[in-house]
Write an enzyme that holds these catalytic residues in place. Sequence first.
Site, PDB file in Angstrom:
ATOM      1  N   THR A  77       0.847  -1.180   0.000  1.00  0.00           N
ATOM      2  CA  THR A  77       0.000   0.000   0.000  1.00  0.00           C
ATOM      3  C   THR A  77       0.885   1.232   0.000  1.00  0.00           C
ATOM      4  O   THR A  77       1.820   1.331   0.778  1.00  0.00           O
ATOM      5  CB  THR A  77      -0.923   0.008   1.237  1.00  0.00           C
ATOM      6  OG1 THR A  77      -1.722  -1.168   1.210  1.00  0.00           O
ATOM      7  CG2 THR A  77      -1.832   1.225   1.229  1.00  0.00           C
ATOM      8  N   PHE A  79       0.809   5.633  -0.247  1.00  0.00           N
ATOM      9  CA  PHE A  79      -0.052   6.772   0.003  1.00  0.00           C
ATOM     10  C   PHE A  79       0.430   7.963  -0.793  1.00  0.00           C
ATOM     11  O   PHE A  79       1.607   8.091  -1.088  1.00  0.00           O
ATOM     12  CB  PHE A  79      -0.057   7.105   1.501  1.00  0.00           C
ATOM     13  CG  PHE A  79      -0.603   5.983   2.332  1.00  0.00           C
ATOM     14  CD1 PHE A  79      -1.962   5.881   2.567  1.00  0.00           C
ATOM     15  CD2 PHE A  79       0.240   5.015   2.848  1.00  0.00           C
ATOM     16  CE1 PHE A  79      -2.471   4.840   3.316  1.00  0.00           C
ATOM     17  CE2 PHE A  79      -0.260   3.964   3.596  1.00  0.00           C
ATOM     18  CZ  PHE A  79      -1.623   3.878   3.832  1.00  0.00           C
TER      19      PHE A  79
END
Length: 152
Positions: A77, A79
């Site tokens: 993940t 950001f």
Amino acid sequence: LTRVISHPQALAQCEHTLTKLGLNVAREAVDDTAGAAEFVANNKLLDTGAIASARAAELYGLNILADGIQDDSSNVTRFVLLAREPIIPRTDRPFKTSIVFAHDKGTSVLFKVLSAFAFRNISLTKIESRPHRNRPIRLVNDENVGTAKHFE
């Protein structure tokens, strides 16, 4: 535990693992993963777990019950920070931005997406297509029978 809270994406990325762990708990979506950890800690919720980073557990004084619980072990993940006003990038190393998106089916969709960059004189250094996890590549056999080979 009777409840697990986290960002909707984190809950989705851990669904199978939560079930395999035997956790028959309510899943509740909140705005962000770190916020879930903060909420559990601040409210001293002993029956509620949060899916969040190890750093969030450390910051909020929580115990890690299980680590690496994502369903896809290769999942990463990342950001991104968006702002209305320009942010001046660092000058001591190259500045790079990555964008990942999906689009609807249709005529010239990729052209339409890429033209948004061209019209703004934005150079692209890499374009990568990936098949949709639940709809992989469609193949055509040697007799050219079947649907066209493409990614969804």
